[in-house]
Design a protein around this motif. Structure first.
Motif, mmCIF file in Angstrom:
data_model
loop_
_atom_site.group_PDB
_atom_site.id
_atom_site.type_symbol
_atom_site.label_atom_id
_atom_site.label_comp_id
_atom_site.label_asym_id
_atom_site.label_seq_id
_atom_site.Cartn_x
_atom_site.Cartn_y
_atom_site.Cartn_z
ATOM 1 N N LEU A 43 3.448 6.514 -12.792
ATOM 2 C CA LEU A 43 4.640 6.282 -13.613
ATOM 3 C C LEU A 43 4.610 7.122 -14.888
ATOM 4 C CD1 LEU A 43 4.949 2.416 -13.207
ATOM 5 C CD2 LEU A 43 6.358 4.166 -12.129
ATOM 6 N N GLN A 46 5.645 10.612 -13.959
ATOM 7 C CA GLN A 46 7.082 10.649 -13.682
ATOM 8 C C GLN A 46 7.885 10.663 -14.985
ATOM 9 O OE1 GLN A 46 7.949 8.137 -10.486
ATOM 10 N NE2 GLN A 46 10.138 8.354 -10.594
ATOM 11 N N PHE A 58 -2.289 10.410 -2.906
ATOM 12 C CA PHE A 58 -3.646 9.914 -3.146
ATOM 13 C C PHE A 58 -4.233 9.346 -1.864
ATOM 14 C CE2 PHE A 58 -1.636 9.384 -7.411
ATOM 15 C CZ PHE A 58 -2.442 10.265 -8.114
ATOM 16 N N SER A 59 -3.421 8.546 -1.127
ATOM 17 C CA SER A 59 -3.998 7.849 0.029
ATOM 18 C C SER A 59 -4.368 8.810 1.151
ATOM 19 C CB SER A 59 -3.043 6.755 0.534
ATOM 20 O OG SER A 59 -1.820 7.310 0.946
ATOM 21 N N THR A 60 -3.639 9.921 1.281
ATOM 22 C CA THR A 60 -3.987 10.874 2.341
ATOM 23 C C THR A 60 -5.059 11.861 1.889
ATOM 24 O OG1 THR A 60 -2.236 12.368 1.622
ATOM 25 C CG2 THR A 60 -1.684 10.833 3.409
ATOM 26 N N GLY A 61 -5.429 11.787 0.613
ATOM 27 C CA GLY A 61 -6.477 12.671 0.114
ATOM 28 C C GLY A 61 -5.968 14.070 -0.231
ATOM 29 N N GLN B 145 7.227 -3.524 -7.905
ATOM 30 C CA GLN B 145 6.220 -2.455 -7.961
ATOM 31 C C GLN B 145 6.482 -1.352 -6.933
ATOM 32 O OE1 GLN B 145 1.982 -3.448 -8.580
ATOM 33 N NE2 GLN B 145 1.588 -2.044 -6.907
ATOM 34 N N MET B 148 9.244 0.696 -8.140
ATOM 35 C CA MET B 148 8.753 1.438 -9.309
ATOM 36 C C MET B 148 8.078 2.729 -8.831
ATOM 37 S SD MET B 148 6.196 -0.339 -12.038
ATOM 38 C CE MET B 148 6.889 -1.941 -12.265
ATOM 39 N N MET B 149 7.237 2.595 -7.810
ATOM 40 C CA MET B 149 6.495 3.752 -7.311
ATOM 41 C C MET B 149 7.401 4.740 -6.588
ATOM 42 S SD MET B 149 3.254 1.556 -6.121
ATOM 43 C CE MET B 149 2.194 2.764 -5.363
ATOM 44 N N GLN B 150 8.522 4.255 -6.079
ATOM 45 C CA GLN B 150 9.470 5.149 -5.402
ATOM 46 C C GLN B 150 10.458 5.761 -6.406
ATOM 47 O OE1 GLN B 150 9.372 5.813 -2.107
ATOM 48 N NE2 GLN B 150 7.821 4.343 -1.541
ATOM 49 N N GLY B 151 10.354 5.356 -7.676
ATOM 50 C CA GLY B 151 11.254 5.884 -8.705
ATOM 51 C C GLY B 151 12.611 5.205 -8.727
ATOM 52 N N GLU B 154 13.257 1.237 -13.218
ATOM 53 C CA GLU B 154 12.827 1.714 -14.534
ATOM 54 C C GLU B 154 12.036 0.611 -15.234
ATOM 55 O OE1 GLU B 154 12.275 4.524 -17.323
ATOM 56 O OE2 GLU B 154 13.507 4.870 -15.541
ATOM 57 N N VAL B 155 10.788 0.888 -15.528
ATOM 58 C CA VAL B 155 9.959 -0.134 -16.159
ATOM 59 C C VAL B 155 9.759 0.192 -17.636
ATOM 60 C CG1 VAL B 155 7.778 1.038 -15.611
ATOM 61 C CG2 VAL B 155 7.794 -1.444 -15.914
ATOM 62 N N HIS B 462 -8.787 -2.571 -3.015
ATOM 63 C CA HIS B 462 -7.466 -2.466 -2.386
ATOM 64 C C HIS B 462 -7.066 -1.019 -2.073
ATOM 65 C CE1 HIS B 462 -6.136 -6.724 -2.714
ATOM 66 N NE2 HIS B 462 -7.146 -6.729 -3.553
ATOM 67 N N ILE B 463 -7.857 -0.074 -2.540
ATOM 68 C CA ILE B 463 -7.554 1.322 -2.210
ATOM 69 C C ILE B 463 -8.652 1.899 -1.307
ATOM 70 C CG2 ILE B 463 -6.062 1.876 -4.185
ATOM 71 C CD1 ILE B 463 -8.706 2.991 -5.463
ATOM 72 N N HIS B 465 -8.523 2.669 1.607
ATOM 73 C CA HIS B 465 -7.995 3.641 2.581
ATOM 74 C C HIS B 465 -7.685 4.997 1.940
ATOM 75 C CE1 HIS B 465 -4.772 1.543 0.593
ATOM 76 N NE2 HIS B 465 -3.901 2.435 0.977
ATOM 77 N N HIS B 466 -7.799 5.087 0.622
ATOM 78 C CA HIS B 466 -7.512 6.379 -0.027
ATOM 79 C C HIS B 466 -8.494 7.447 0.464
ATOM 80 C CE1 HIS B 466 -4.939 5.439 -3.817
ATOM 81 N NE2 HIS B 466 -4.509 4.790 -2.755
ATOM 82 N N GLY B 467 -7.956 8.590 0.854
ATOM 83 C CA GLY B 467 -8.818 9.684 1.287
ATOM 84 C C GLY B 467 -9.531 9.381 2.594
ATOM 85 N N LYS B 495 5.851 2.706 3.831
ATOM 86 C CA LYS B 495 5.235 3.571 4.844
ATOM 87 C C LYS B 495 6.299 4.311 5.661
ATOM 88 C CE LYS B 495 1.348 3.965 5.372
ATOM 89 N NZ LYS B 495 0.377 4.821 4.653
ATOM 90 N N GLN B 498 7.439 7.284 3.925
ATOM 91 C CA GLN B 498 6.467 8.392 3.942
ATOM 92 C C GLN B 498 6.416 9.096 5.305
ATOM 93 O OE1 GLN B 498 2.743 6.577 2.798
ATOM 94 N NE2 GLN B 498 3.540 5.896 0.828
ATOM 95 N N ALA B 501 7.190 12.685 5.093
ATOM 96 C CA ALA B 501 6.581 13.408 3.942
ATOM 97 C C ALA B 501 5.586 14.464 4.420
ATOM 98 C CB ALA B 501 5.880 12.408 3.023
#
Lengths: 83, 501
Positions: A43, A46, A58-61, B145, B148-151, B154-155, B462-463, B465-467, B495, B498, B501
């Motif tokens: 954020l 952005q 980030f999640s796909t690296g 949330q 928010m992450m998708q834009g 507005e926070v 919780h992350i 799965h990142h990378g 998902k 994405q 993407a």
């Protein structure tokens, strides 16, 4: 303010880490951000640079370390400005 | 049967189905295969039949949040055209609070809910005012949330930063102790934790505010025909678009090529191929069972060690000879509180003391009671009573000790129920109990966690799965989205966004 300086300041706010450790090769794994830290960083970028960072980067690296993130922002910032 | 697909989902739990239905709605040409070992789709969002008792029981606490006109879940279901096909029940009450010395109802509208609490706890009026202000700001920001992450939302950054600095690391228990000095009020507020599989000492306060915001301000509803109705409709959407929901099929392994790109799965019905595989199973189970050894998985497993499973539940399923509302169960949902004001869950080390664990989880933790007859009279006179539990003190299934423990649990929960609702005595026709081992058996979820991961104060797991080292592997489910139907659908939507993407 340039991208690197801005992001380093933001990360220093988030994490208890010494400024000297914030080199471009520092990986996000080493930074040990939690899921809400990522939300905050996405954020901030952005808002400040008008560059959307999808969570999948980030999640796909695709973005592995700070240097990747700086380059991604700079490249997309140019596009945003050109548009 | 066709062997090559555009994507494969491992597990037909609600997140897979939500993802699949949204995916084929947006990309009608995508061909999706969803595979599950169970004989019905939905994972935890399923029902089971007991013909001799003339009963159909719902496996999940299927109160759907975000079902008001501005709710996230209602919007997603509307986009899919499902709101026309779902018959919804909206209750007047959030729940009925049952203490040993008083019983009162709490409204399902946030404004009236506050009035109800003020009426019952007048000395806490200022604390309540400040709490609901906090809920309106930080609960809302948490609720949006994904947007928010998708834009798309507005926070206020100052609010977000304050929450991350001061609320993220608090447990619900600590936060409520700081805010309220009435233990009964604290227990009422914390009772919502049973929807997401955590006691107040387990859950993170910031996350909890968003759950409370979702259920109290964005409208909630139940689907008539149980959660199975929703699962079946979503599965139908996938199949109508040329996809396949393949049931009764075990996935043995996820396979990849030498370039570390996923290319399919090995199952009990042969191999199926796709270059995208979505795991809708416990990631702990997936990492221990579904992947061949790979150097990159060590780091994933290290991160995963920090992802704590939610509590499990022990559930009592009952039928009565009269509608339960004629037997004192007047609300669709009741929370039954014990007399022990100092109740707290036993620590892991105490789990070895069986008596202590049974007393704490079955007799003293908050019990949630759903009157299904009020939600859907055509389903019969059915009640479900739930307590959060821990698999640690349950022996393995099929042992004599397990049977004895199940019997003790049934007696303990029935006794509590009769104490709170004495008119039920003599009217219960059929009783069945499911334990944490039952959930483990049907979902492969670590610790029998029906809710997926616990969302506590440590969010680093919780992350996990990142990378992920094998490209094309994605993780869905309440283990990554967070518990609740709404979170599952919202994450599934993200998902789908994405996909291209």
């Amino acid at each position: 303010m340039n991208v690197e300086k801005f992001l380093c300041d933001a990360i220093l706010e988030l994490k208890d880490i010494d400024e000297s450790e914030l080199v471009p090769s520092l990986s996000f794994e080493e930074l040990a951000l939690d899921s809400l830290d990522y939300v905050e960083i996405q954020l901030l970028i952005q808002k400040r640079f008008k560059v959307a960072i999808g969570p999948e980067l980030f999640s796909t690296g695709k973005l592995k370390n700070l240097g990747d993130l700086y380059r991604h922002i700079e490249a997309n910032q140019e596009q945003a400005l050109a548009a | 049967m066709e062997r090559h697909w555009d994507a494969i989902c491992v597990g037909a739990g609600i997140t897979s189905l939500a993802f699949g239905a949204q995916l084929v709605h947006r990309y009608p040409n995508v061909r999706l295969l969803v595979i599950d070992k169970h004989t019905v789709p939905g994972g935890y969002a399923t029902m089971f039949r007991r013909p001799k008792a003339d009963a159909i029981f719902d496996c999940s606490l299927h109160k759907l949040s975000g079902m008001g006109e501005r709710g996230n879940l209602f919007r997603i279901l509307s986009d899919l055209g499902l709101t026309k096909e779902l018959d919804l029940h909206r209750s007047e009450e959030y729940f009925e609070a049952n203490f040993h010395d008083r019983v009162f109802k709490l409204s399902n509208s946030i404004e009236q809910f506050q009035v109800d609490l003020l009426r019952e706890f007048p000395a806490q009026s200022q604390a309540l005012k400040e709490f609901f202000e906090e809920l309106a700001v930080h609960g809302r920001n948490g609720y949006y949330q994904f947007q928010m992450m998708q834009g798309n939302y507005e926070v206020d950054f100052a609010e977000l930063r304050f929450a991350h600095r001061h609320l993220k690391n608090l447990t619900v228990e600590d936060a409520l102790r700081q805010r309220f000095n009435d233990p009964d009020l604290r227990r009422i507020i914390a009772a919502t934790g049973i929807y997401v599989g955590g006691f107040s000492s387990d859950l993170g306060y910031l996350y909890f505010l968003h759950v409370l915001y979702a259920t109290l301000t964005q409208g909630n509803a139940y689907v008539k025909g149980s959660s199975q109705r929703l699962s079946d409709l979503l599965a139908q959407r996938i199949e109508n678009a040329g996809g396949k929901v393949l049931l009764g099929t075990n996935v043995h392994r996820v396979i990849s090529d030498n370039q570390d790109s996923v290319n399919g799965v090995v199952t009990s019905k042969g191999n199926f191929y796709a270059n995208r595989v979505y795991i809708n199973a416990s990631p702990h189970y997936a990492m221990s069972q579904l992947f061949d050894e790979h150097p990159g998985l060590t780091l994933v497993r290290m991160k995963l060690a920090k992802l704590q499973p939610s509590r499990s539940t022990t559930t009592l399923y009952l039928t009565t000879d009269l509608p339960p509302e004629q037997l004192g169960v007047e609300s669709a949902e009741s929370m039954i509180f014990s007399e022990n004001l100092d109740w707290e869950p036993p620590s892991q080390s105490d789990d070895s003391c069986e008596m202590l664990a049974e007393q704490a989880f079955w007799n003293e933790s908050t019990m949630e009671l759903t009157n299904y007859h009020l939600l859907d009279p055509s389903g019969g006179s059915i009640l479900c009573a739930n307590v959060l539990d821990d698999i640690g003190h349950w022996p393995h299934r099929k042992s004599e000790l397990y049977k004895e423990k199940k019997h003790r649990a049934q007696l303990a929960l029935l006794e509590r129920l009769y104490q709170a609702k004495p008119q039920l005595c003599g009217h219960v026709k059929y009783v069945e109990l499911s334990s944490p081992r039952t959930y483990e058996r049907f979902t492969n979820n670590t610790d029998g966690a029906g809710y997926g991961a616990m969302v506590g104060t440590d969010l680093s797991g919780h992350i996990f799965h990142h990378g992920f080292p094998i490209s094309g592997v994605h993780f869905l489910s309440a283990w990554v989205a967070g518990p609740s139907y709404e979170a599952a659908f919202g994450y599934a939507e993200m998902k789908v966004n994405q996909w291209a993407a």
